[in-house]
Design a protein around this motif. Structure first.
Motif, PDB file in Angstrom:
ATOM      1  N   MET A   1       0.837  -1.175   0.000  1.00  0.00           N
ATOM      2  CA  MET A   1       0.000   0.000   0.000  1.00  0.00           C
ATOM      3  C   MET A   1       0.889   1.248   0.000  1.00  0.00           C
ATOM      4  N   ARG A   2       0.562   2.199  -0.857  1.00  0.00           N
ATOM      5  CA  ARG A   2       1.442   3.355  -0.922  1.00  0.00           C
ATOM      6  C   ARG A   2       0.749   4.669  -0.617  1.00  0.00           C
ATOM      7  N   GLU A   3      -0.584   4.662  -0.548  1.00  0.00           N
ATOM      8  CA  GLU A   3      -1.275   5.925  -0.288  1.00  0.00           C
ATOM      9  C   GLU A   3      -2.692   5.668   0.196  1.00  0.00           C
ATOM     10  N   VAL A   4      -3.120   6.472   1.156  1.00  0.00           N
ATOM     11  CA  VAL A   4      -4.543   6.530   1.505  1.00  0.00           C
ATOM     12  C   VAL A   4      -5.124   7.683   0.692  1.00  0.00           C
ATOM     13  N   VAL A   5      -6.186   7.381  -0.050  1.00  0.00           N
ATOM     14  CA  VAL A   5      -6.738   8.368  -0.984  1.00  0.00           C
ATOM     15  C   VAL A   5      -7.908   9.085  -0.320  1.00  0.00           C
ATOM     16  N   VAL A   6      -8.018  10.395  -0.562  1.00  0.00           N
ATOM     17  CA  VAL A   6      -9.146  11.158  -0.013  1.00  0.00           C
ATOM     18  C   VAL A   6      -9.957  11.781  -1.148  1.00  0.00           C
ATOM     19  N   GLY A   7     -11.235  12.041  -0.860  1.00  0.00           N
ATOM     20  CA  GLY A   7     -12.101  12.714  -1.826  1.00  0.00           C
ATOM     21  C   GLY A   7     -12.031  14.217  -1.643  1.00  0.00           C
ATOM     22  N   ARG A   8     -12.859  14.917  -2.430  1.00  0.00           N
ATOM     23  CA  ARG A   8     -12.842  16.379  -2.344  1.00  0.00           C
ATOM     24  C   ARG A   8     -13.289  16.884  -0.977  1.00  0.00           C
ATOM     25  N   ASP A   9     -14.101  16.067  -0.306  1.00  0.00           N
ATOM     26  CA  ASP A   9     -14.567  16.485   1.024  1.00  0.00           C
ATOM     27  C   ASP A   9     -13.551  16.182   2.124  1.00  0.00           C
ATOM     28  N   GLY A  10     -12.403  15.656   1.728  1.00  0.00           N
ATOM     29  CA  GLY A  10     -11.360  15.386   2.722  1.00  0.00           C
ATOM     30  C   GLY A  10     -11.537  14.074   3.459  1.00  0.00           C
ATOM     31  N   ARG A  11     -12.549  13.291   3.095  1.00  0.00           N
ATOM     32  CA  ARG A  11     -12.736  11.979   3.746  1.00  0.00           C
ATOM     33  C   ARG A  11     -11.985  10.909   2.964  1.00  0.00           C
ATOM     34  N   THR A  13     -11.349   7.717   0.875  1.00  0.00           N
ATOM     35  CA  THR A  13     -12.194   6.953  -0.062  1.00  0.00           C
ATOM     36  C   THR A  13     -11.606   5.576  -0.356  1.00  0.00           C
ATOM     37  N   GLY A  14     -10.369   5.316   0.038  1.00  0.00           N
ATOM     38  CA  GLY A  14      -9.764   4.009  -0.194  1.00  0.00           C
ATOM     39  C   GLY A  14      -8.253   4.084  -0.121  1.00  0.00           C
ATOM     40  N   VAL A  15      -7.620   3.031  -0.664  1.00  0.00           N
ATOM     41  CA  VAL A  15      -6.152   2.991  -0.644  1.00  0.00           C
ATOM     42  C   VAL A  15      -5.628   2.593  -2.020  1.00  0.00           C
ATOM     43  N   LEU A  16      -4.445   3.061  -2.329  1.00  0.00           N
ATOM     44  CA  LEU A  16      -3.748   2.671  -3.550  1.00  0.00           C
ATOM     45  C   LEU A  16      -2.695   1.636  -3.187  1.00  0.00           C
ATOM     46  N   TYR A  17      -2.666   0.517  -3.909  1.00  0.00           N
ATOM     47  CA  TYR A  17      -1.641  -0.491  -3.646  1.00  0.00           C
ATOM     48  C   TYR A  17      -1.231  -1.152  -4.954  1.00  0.00           C
ATOM     49  N   GLN A  18      -0.127  -1.862  -4.910  1.00  0.00           N
ATOM     50  CA  GLN A  18       0.332  -2.609  -6.084  1.00  0.00           C
ATOM     51  C   GLN A  18       0.127  -4.095  -5.852  1.00  0.00           C
ATOM     52  N   ASP A  19      -0.315  -4.815  -6.882  1.00  0.00           N
ATOM     53  CA  ASP A  19      -0.393  -6.274  -6.758  1.00  0.00           C
ATOM     54  C   ASP A  19       0.978  -6.879  -7.107  1.00  0.00           C
ATOM     55  N   GLY A  20       1.049  -8.209  -7.057  1.00  0.00           N
ATOM     56  CA  GLY A  20       2.332  -8.881  -7.270  1.00  0.00           C
ATOM     57  C   GLY A  20       2.940  -8.616  -8.624  1.00  0.00           C
ATOM     58  N   ALA A  21       2.103  -8.301  -9.608  1.00  0.00           N
ATOM     59  CA  ALA A  21       2.599  -8.043 -10.963  1.00  0.00           C
ATOM     60  C   ALA A  21       2.985  -6.581 -11.166  1.00  0.00           C
ATOM     61  N   GLY A  22       2.819  -5.790 -10.098  1.00  0.00           N
ATOM     62  CA  GLY A  22       3.205  -4.385 -10.206  1.00  0.00           C
ATOM     63  C   GLY A  22       2.093  -3.475 -10.697  1.00  0.00           C
ATOM     64  N   GLU A  24      -0.961  -1.095 -10.328  1.00  0.00           N
ATOM     65  CA  GLU A  24      -1.460  -0.249  -9.249  1.00  0.00           C
ATOM     66  C   GLU A  24      -2.984  -0.332  -9.205  1.00  0.00           C
ATOM     67  N   LEU A  25      -3.512  -0.593  -8.023  1.00  0.00           N
ATOM     68  CA  LEU A  25      -4.952  -0.808  -7.866  1.00  0.00           C
ATOM     69  C   LEU A  25      -5.496   0.143  -6.816  1.00  0.00           C
ATOM     70  N   LEU A  26      -6.745   0.525  -6.998  1.00  0.00           N
ATOM     71  CA  LEU A  26      -7.440   1.339  -6.000  1.00  0.00           C
ATOM     72  C   LEU A  26      -8.464   0.461  -5.301  1.00  0.00           C
ATOM     73  N   GLN A  27      -8.335   0.333  -3.997  1.00  0.00           N
ATOM     74  CA  GLN A  27      -9.351  -0.379  -3.208  1.00  0.00           C
ATOM     75  C   GLN A  27     -10.228   0.674  -2.541  1.00  0.00           C
ATOM     76  N   GLU A  28     -11.474   0.768  -2.999  1.00  0.00           N
ATOM     77  CA  GLU A  28     -12.369   1.744  -2.383  1.00  0.00           C
ATOM     78  C   GLU A  28     -12.838   1.234  -1.018  1.00  0.00           C
ATOM     79  N   ALA A  29     -13.161   2.168  -0.137  1.00  0.00           N
ATOM     80  CA  ALA A  29     -13.566   1.770   1.212  1.00  0.00           C
ATOM     81  C   ALA A  29     -14.414   2.860   1.858  1.00  0.00           C
ATOM     82  N   LYS A  30     -15.292   2.411   2.761  1.00  0.00           N
ATOM     83  CA  LYS A  30     -16.072   3.396   3.519  1.00  0.00           C
ATOM     84  C   LYS A  30     -15.226   4.010   4.636  1.00  0.00           C
ATOM     85  N   ALA A  31     -14.279   3.240   5.069  1.00  0.00           N
ATOM     86  CA  ALA A  31     -13.369   3.721   6.111  1.00  0.00           C
ATOM     87  C   ALA A  31     -12.028   3.033   5.910  1.00  0.00           C
TER      88      ALA A  31
END
Ligand SMILES: Cc1cc2nc3c(=O)[nH]c(=O)nc-3n(C[C@H](O)[C@H](O)[C@H](O)COP(=O)(O)OP(=O)(O)OC[C@H]3O[C@@H](n4cnc5c(N)ncnc54)[C@H](O)[C@@H]3O)c2cc1C
Length: 300
Positions: A1-11, A13-22, A24-31
């Motif tokens: 995981m390399r970043e926690v992503v925020v929306g325009r409201d500052g909350r 919205t998920g995390v950015l991570y890399q899978d084994g093949a390199g 980059e994926l965004l996993q959205e989340a409520k928290a």
């Protein structure tokens, strides 16, 4: 995981991570609950920069990464005429399930504040056990093993080091990891109380060994805090005041209401005891709070 992503409201919205093949994926989340440990959690928050959080996520106070503590492990060694596995001593193997809190509370007469857990153990493993002045090569080294290895034990102290704002984890300006991201940089100078507490307790541990029959006692004091306990604490501290802490008493970020930190970095003080059970208990406590209260407002 390399970043926690925020929306325009500052909350969050998920995390950015890399899978084994390199990829980059965004996993959205409520928290988002960050549990990367006392070094990697502040690093991840500091890496998570955005327009709303230019100095790192949840770091409006500048407190992310500060107040790092490490619990230096120091000890006094006792050398005994009899083997320490002798039934007379009743001691064998590495760490015993035995510890004392007798010196944990502050006692003004000692000249320092706080105190720590102390606990006995054998001296170490045959290939690396050592103490100041022990010959480290040749026949003298073999003699030392023969003479001392089964005749030694130590009583250690887990330093209850003070949280100091300037002792910190931040992003290294020069060194990057395999993904090109800045690694964590640690800046640390022990507080004078840390030295005073450690020296007093190591001397006391030596007295205990003497009372137990040691014919020679060897103090092994710290020159600096080395991280030899692998207890990295305090860098995303918990507190009521958003100006001096990063997360509240439920380990929820003061600034991002759906961002949590459940690991050793939330400790406001170092405690002077092994932290794992407290980390787990606190995570459980705060998880229940999320389920009971915070999650009620989250919609599918
Ligand atoms: C050899 C050793 C012996 C120990 N013995 C004891 C003991 O006897 N008693 C005790 O109380 N404590 C002990 N500790 C300390 C204890 O293990 C730690 O204090 C505790 O595990 C810290 O918990 P944590 O949740 O803060 O972090 P961790 O347990 O370190 O968990 C952090 C996790 O986050 C992951 N991570 C980090 N960054 C990222 C990222 N960017 N993306 C995705 N994942 C990430 C890591 O891989 C790791 O799995 C010991 C530690 C070591 C190393």
């Amino acid at each position: 995981m390399r970043e926690v992503v925020v929306g325009r409201d500052g909350r969050a919205t998920g995390v950015l991570y890399q899978d084994g093949a390199g990829n980059e994926l965004l996993q959205e989340a409520k928290a988002v609950v960050v549990c990367g440990g006392g070094i990697e959690t502040p690093r991840l928050l500091l890496l998570s920069r955005s327009a709303q959080f230019p100095d790192g996520l949840a770091n409006g106070s500048g407190m992310v990464g500060r107040h790092a503590t490490f619990h230096q492990y120091s000890f006094a060694i006792g050398l005994f005429d009899d083997e320490v596995s002798d039934p007379l001593y009743g001691f064998s193997g590495h760490y015993n399930n035995l510890a004392s809190m007798d010196f944990y509370e502050t006692d003004a007469s000692r000249g320092h504040v706080l105190g720590s857990l102390i606990f006995p153990s054998m001296i170490g493993h045959p290939v690396n056990w050592s103490f100041p002045g022990r010959p480290s090569w040749g026949q003298a080294s073999k003699d030392a093993d023969r003479d001392f290895f089964n005749h030694s034990m130590k009583i250690g102290v887990l330093l209850h080091d003070l949280p100091v704002e300037s002792n910190r984890v931040d992003l290294d300006p020069d060194v990057v990891d395999a993904w090109g991201l800045p690694v964590a940089r640690i800046t640390h100078t022990p507080h004078p109380n840390d030295y005073a507490q450690e020296r007093w307790q190591v001397a006391k541990n030596g007295e205990i060994l003497e009372a137990a029959g040691a014919s020679r006692v060897i103090p092994v004091n710290m020159e600096r805090i080395t991280g030899n306990t692998s207890h990295e604490l305090g860098t995303v501290r918990m507190g009521d005041d958003p100006a001096t802490s990063v997360v509240d008493r439920w380990c929820r970020s003061h600034e991002v209401d759906n961002l949590y930190v459940f690991d050793a970095s939330v400790f406001p003080t170092a405690t002077g005891i092994n932290p794992a059970l407290t980390i787990m208990a606190n995570s459980w406590r705060c998880s229940e709070h999320i389920v009971r209260y915070d999650a009620r407002g989250w919609t599918d």
